[in-house]
Design a protein around this motif. Structure first.
Motif, PDB file in Angstrom:
ATOM      1  N   LYS A  43       0.762   5.352   1.282  1.00 20.27           N
ATOM      2  CA  LYS A  43       0.381   6.593   2.153  1.00 20.27           C
ATOM      3  C   LYS A  43       0.777   7.805   1.989  1.00 20.27           C
ATOM      4  O   LYS A  43       2.038   7.725   1.734  1.00 20.27           O
ATOM      5  CB  LYS A  43      -0.055   6.074   3.675  1.00 20.27           C
ATOM      6  CG  LYS A  43       1.452   5.925   4.240  1.00 20.27           C
ATOM      7  CD  LYS A  43       1.160   5.409   5.726  1.00 20.27           C
ATOM      8  CE  LYS A  43       2.421   5.276   6.673  1.00 20.27           C
ATOM      9  NZ  LYS A  43       2.071   4.730   7.986  1.00 20.27           N
ATOM     10  N   GLU A  58      -5.420  16.968  -5.652  1.00 23.42           N
ATOM     11  CA  GLU A  58      -4.997  16.225  -4.237  1.00 23.42           C
ATOM     12  C   GLU A  58      -3.593  16.984  -3.843  1.00 23.42           C
ATOM     13  O   GLU A  58      -3.023  16.713  -2.968  1.00 23.42           O
ATOM     14  CB  GLU A  58      -5.180  14.805  -4.344  1.00 23.42           C
ATOM     15  CG  GLU A  58      -6.285  14.293  -4.570  1.00 23.42           C
ATOM     16  CD  GLU A  58      -7.459  14.554  -3.391  1.00 23.42           C
ATOM     17  OE1 GLU A  58      -6.833  15.064  -2.266  1.00 23.42           O
ATOM     18  OE2 GLU A  58      -8.613  14.514  -3.350  1.00 23.42           O
ATOM     19  N   ARG A 113      -4.366   6.222  -6.346  1.00 23.82           N
ATOM     20  CA  ARG A 113      -5.028   5.026  -7.008  1.00 23.82           C
ATOM     21  C   ARG A 113      -3.727   4.278  -7.263  1.00 23.82           C
ATOM     22  O   ARG A 113      -2.695   4.486  -7.897  1.00 23.82           O
ATOM     23  CB  ARG A 113      -5.604   5.394  -8.179  1.00 23.82           C
ATOM     24  CG  ARG A 113      -6.290   4.116  -8.503  1.00 23.82           C
ATOM     25  CD  ARG A 113      -7.499   4.439  -9.651  1.00 23.82           C
ATOM     26  NE  ARG A 113      -6.941   5.249 -10.706  1.00 23.82           N
ATOM     27  CZ  ARG A 113      -6.412   4.546 -12.020  1.00 23.82           C
ATOM     28  NH1 ARG A 113      -6.794   3.415 -12.119  1.00 23.82           N
ATOM     29  NH2 ARG A 113      -6.197   5.461 -12.948  1.00 23.82           N
ATOM     30  N   ILE A 139      -0.663  10.583   0.515  1.00 27.63           N
ATOM     31  CA  ILE A 139      -1.523  11.201  -0.464  1.00 27.63           C
ATOM     32  C   ILE A 139      -2.771  10.810  -0.348  1.00 27.63           C
ATOM     33  O   ILE A 139      -3.094   9.675  -0.669  1.00 27.63           O
ATOM     34  CB  ILE A 139      -1.178  11.292  -1.900  1.00 27.63           C
ATOM     35  CG1 ILE A 139       0.566  11.749  -1.949  1.00 27.63           C
ATOM     36  CG2 ILE A 139      -2.009  12.066  -2.885  1.00 27.63           C
ATOM     37  CD1 ILE A 139       1.143  11.760  -3.347  1.00 27.63           C
ATOM     38  N   PRO A 140      -3.796  11.452  -0.058  1.00 26.27           N
ATOM     39  CA  PRO A 140      -5.279  11.191  -0.265  1.00 26.27           C
ATOM     40  C   PRO A 140      -5.625  10.632  -1.474  1.00 26.27           C
ATOM     41  O   PRO A 140      -5.492  11.255  -2.453  1.00 26.27           O
ATOM     42  CB  PRO A 140      -5.998  12.182   0.440  1.00 26.27           C
ATOM     43  CG  PRO A 140      -5.115  13.355   1.069  1.00 26.27           C
ATOM     44  CD  PRO A 140      -3.713  13.024   0.167  1.00 26.27           C
ATOM     45  N   ASN A 141      -6.735   9.517  -1.279  1.00 26.08           N
ATOM     46  CA  ASN A 141      -7.312   9.161  -2.617  1.00 26.08           C
ATOM     47  C   ASN A 141      -6.298   8.598  -3.751  1.00 26.08           C
ATOM     48  O   ASN A 141      -6.509   8.652  -5.045  1.00 26.08           O
ATOM     49  CB  ASN A 141      -8.220   9.888  -3.098  1.00 26.08           C
ATOM     50  CG  ASN A 141      -9.278  10.433  -2.254  1.00 26.08           C
ATOM     51  OD1 ASN A 141      -9.756   9.336  -1.271  1.00 26.08           O
ATOM     52  ND2 ASN A 141      -9.560  11.630  -1.993  1.00 26.08           N
ATOM     53  N   SER A 199       0.957  -1.322   0.099  1.00 25.72           N
ATOM     54  CA  SER A 199      -0.153  -0.050  -0.030  1.00 25.72           C
ATOM     55  C   SER A 199       0.815   1.249   0.029  1.00 25.72           C
ATOM     56  O   SER A 199       2.260   1.243   0.020  1.00 25.72           O
ATOM     57  CB  SER A 199      -0.917   0.068   1.216  1.00 25.72           C
ATOM     58  OG  SER A 199      -0.198  -0.012   2.258  1.00 25.72           O
ATOM     59  N   VAL A 208      -2.663   9.968  -9.048  1.00 24.10           N
ATOM     60  CA  VAL A 208      -3.317  11.122  -8.209  1.00 24.10           C
ATOM     61  C   VAL A 208      -3.970  12.034  -8.726  1.00 24.10           C
ATOM     62  O   VAL A 208      -3.673  12.522  -9.905  1.00 24.10           O
ATOM     63  CB  VAL A 208      -2.431  11.621  -7.126  1.00 24.10           C
ATOM     64  CG1 VAL A 208      -3.049  12.548  -6.116  1.00 24.10           C
ATOM     65  CG2 VAL A 208      -1.674  10.348  -6.293  1.00 24.10           C
ATOM     66  N   THR A 224       6.009  15.800  -3.391  1.00 22.97           N
ATOM     67  CA  THR A 224       5.210  15.313  -2.246  1.00 22.97           C
ATOM     68  C   THR A 224       5.770  13.847  -1.542  1.00 22.97           C
ATOM     69  O   THR A 224       6.048  12.978  -2.363  1.00 22.97           O
ATOM     70  CB  THR A 224       3.568  14.912  -2.543  1.00 22.97           C
ATOM     71  OG1 THR A 224       3.111  16.086  -2.943  1.00 22.97           O
ATOM     72  CG2 THR A 224       2.765  14.689  -1.296  1.00 22.97           C
TER      73      THR A 224
END
Length: 468
Positions: A402, A435, A408, A404-406, A400, A431, A441
């Motif tokens: 993490k 966002e 893909r 950055i929100p949302n 997974s 992304v 980032t």
């Protein structure tokens, strides 16, 4: 201030052409029996057996101990070490060094006399000599004779045994770095690679030369341990020593004569302590760096003392303070310091092993394009993930991201990695540009092992780039 000067006439020693250089005399080590030699032989047999058998042991379907340099993987039973884990090996080497310092400070050079491979293999080669050529006097007499059939077959058989044992030693040693069964079968069927065959013959030659020919030269002139051991010695270090107060004056006598009436000490000047010494020194001349603390002279002298009905211990393991009649301090600041360092380093090693995460993750970004826009209008970054399973069992990992929100994830989210293997996984992170508030980032890739009895989790930092 006037300093008087006195002229001293020096008489130079006479020199002849043949005396400018004198090669070393060959040492014919005499066989001796006794407590310390039995102890040494049992320890040698145990560790020699361990050296020969350990590479053959299997654990979880693989060789229990294997330092596979080609694959950059070290296997120690249930622990697999990779280049990222070399700090653990560094800790082991440092810990071993301080353990050696501790033992040397307490018991002197016993490592050399009882466990050093040079000493062990030298005594094994001497054993072959005794069985084939006879005792020390017989070997010396044989070497002085002209070559005849008796001398030829004995010398030939001895060197054949030396070479055979050297080859077996080299095969076993190489078996710690190449799968043992593979190297044995390939070597004797002439299918071994050039590197493997060359390694075997190189180490066989070194073993044959060191234990058969060089012997004490390695201890006296090439081993660095003999040079710096004196820095660890003190007057309470236990070493093999001669009790000069009791032994002097030396002289021959019969068992019926009283040495005190003759003005003699307990030493009968038989020179057995010299004849059994593998480095050829006379311990009666005092502590010498050539002494390897093997105790051969102790056993030889105790045997003579027993025959003469004298008390044993004329040559014994003792300390300088004890010989001087002073109090011996077995527990002292230097030993305490080494012990404290050993405890601290052992604790740190245990903590590092306990906290070791049995999985590693390398992230490689696509260098051709930092970011691109896909058909959905999203900003997409391409990565290659290399997942290293450090354990010795096949595992399934969930991946997974993490930071950055949302975000893909495009690619596999769960992968199965075989034991001690690397899995390469190309993926993309997409992304929505709304966002992203900055050009770069910080993100984190997360690897979790899917198992009911394990909570292995690893996070690795990376960066996500926006389009300009």
């Amino acid at each position: 201030m006037h300093i008087p000067v006195k002229n001293i006439k020096i008489h130079p020693a006479k020199q002849t052409g043949g005396e400018n250089y004198k090669p070393r005399d060959q040492i014919y080590v005499r066989k001796v029996t006794g407590f310390f030699q039995q102890l040494r032989q049992k320890m040698n047999f145990f560790f020699l057996a361990a050296f020969a058998l350990l590479p053959w042991l299997q654990y979880n379907g693989h060789q229990a101990i294997l330092f596979d340099i080609m694959e950059q993987r070290f296997t120690l039973w249930g622990l697999t070490l990779w280049p990222q884990d070399l700090t653990l090996l560094a800790w082991l080497f440092i810990l071993s060094a301080f353990l050696l310092f501790f033992v040397t400070t307490f018991m002197g050079r016993v490592w050399c006399g009882y466990l050093c491979p040079q000493t062990v293999w030298t005594f094994i080669f001497i054993w072959f000599e005794e069985k084939i050529e006879g005792s020390a006097n017989q070997r010396k007499k044989l070497d002085s004779q002209k070559m005849d059939f008796n001398k030829f077959w004995r010398k030939a058989l001895k060197h054949f045994c030396w070479l055979a044992f050297s080859v077996l030693t080299a095969l076993t040693f190489v078996g710690y770095f190449v799968p043992m069964q593979e190297v044995f079968v390939d070597f004797f069927t002439f299918n071994a690679s050039f590197a493997a065959a060359a390694s075997v013959w190189f180490f066989a030659f070194c073993t044959y030369g060191n234990a058969g020919w060089m012997r004490e030269i390695m201890c006296l002139h090439m081993c660095p341990y003999a040079r710096f051991q004196s820095a660890m010695f003190d007057k309470d270090t236990v070493t093999v020593s001669y009790d000069a107060k009791r032994g002097e004056n030396r002289g021959a006598r019969s068992r019926k004569q009283d040495p005190k009436k003759l003005g003699l000490g307990d030493c009968i000047d038989c020179n057995l302590c010299v004849q059994v010494c593998p480095t050829g020194i006379d311990i009666r001349n005092g502590l010498q760096y050539e002494c390897i603390n093997c105790g051969a002279c102790v056993d030889a002298c105790n045997g003579v003392m027993e025959k003469m009905n004298y008390a044993k211990g004329l040559i014994r393991y003792t300390t300088e303070h004890e010989l001087q009649g002073k109090k011996v301090h077995l527990v002292r600041s230097k030993l305490i310091g080494y012990a404290v360092v050993l405890v601290i380093m052992t604790s740190l090693l245990v903590v590092e092993i306990a906290n070791r995460v049995p999985v590693s993750l390398d992230i490689i970004r696509d260098r051709n394009a930092l970011a691109r826009e896909n058909i959905n209008g999203e900003v997409e970054n391409v990565y290659t993930l290399k997942i290293l399973n450090k354990s010795q069992t096949d595992n399934v990992y969930r991946l997974s991201v993490k930071g950055i929100p949302n975000a893909r994830w495009i690619g596999d989210r769960e992968v199965t990695v075989k034991a001690a293997d690397v899995y390469t996984l190309p993926i993309s992170i997409a992304v929505d540009p709304y966002e992203l508030s900055e050009f770069i980032t910080d993100i984190s890739f997360v690897v979790e092992q899917i198992s009911t009895d394990s909570d292995v989790k690893l996070e690795h930092q990376s960066r996500f780039f926006n389009k300009r």
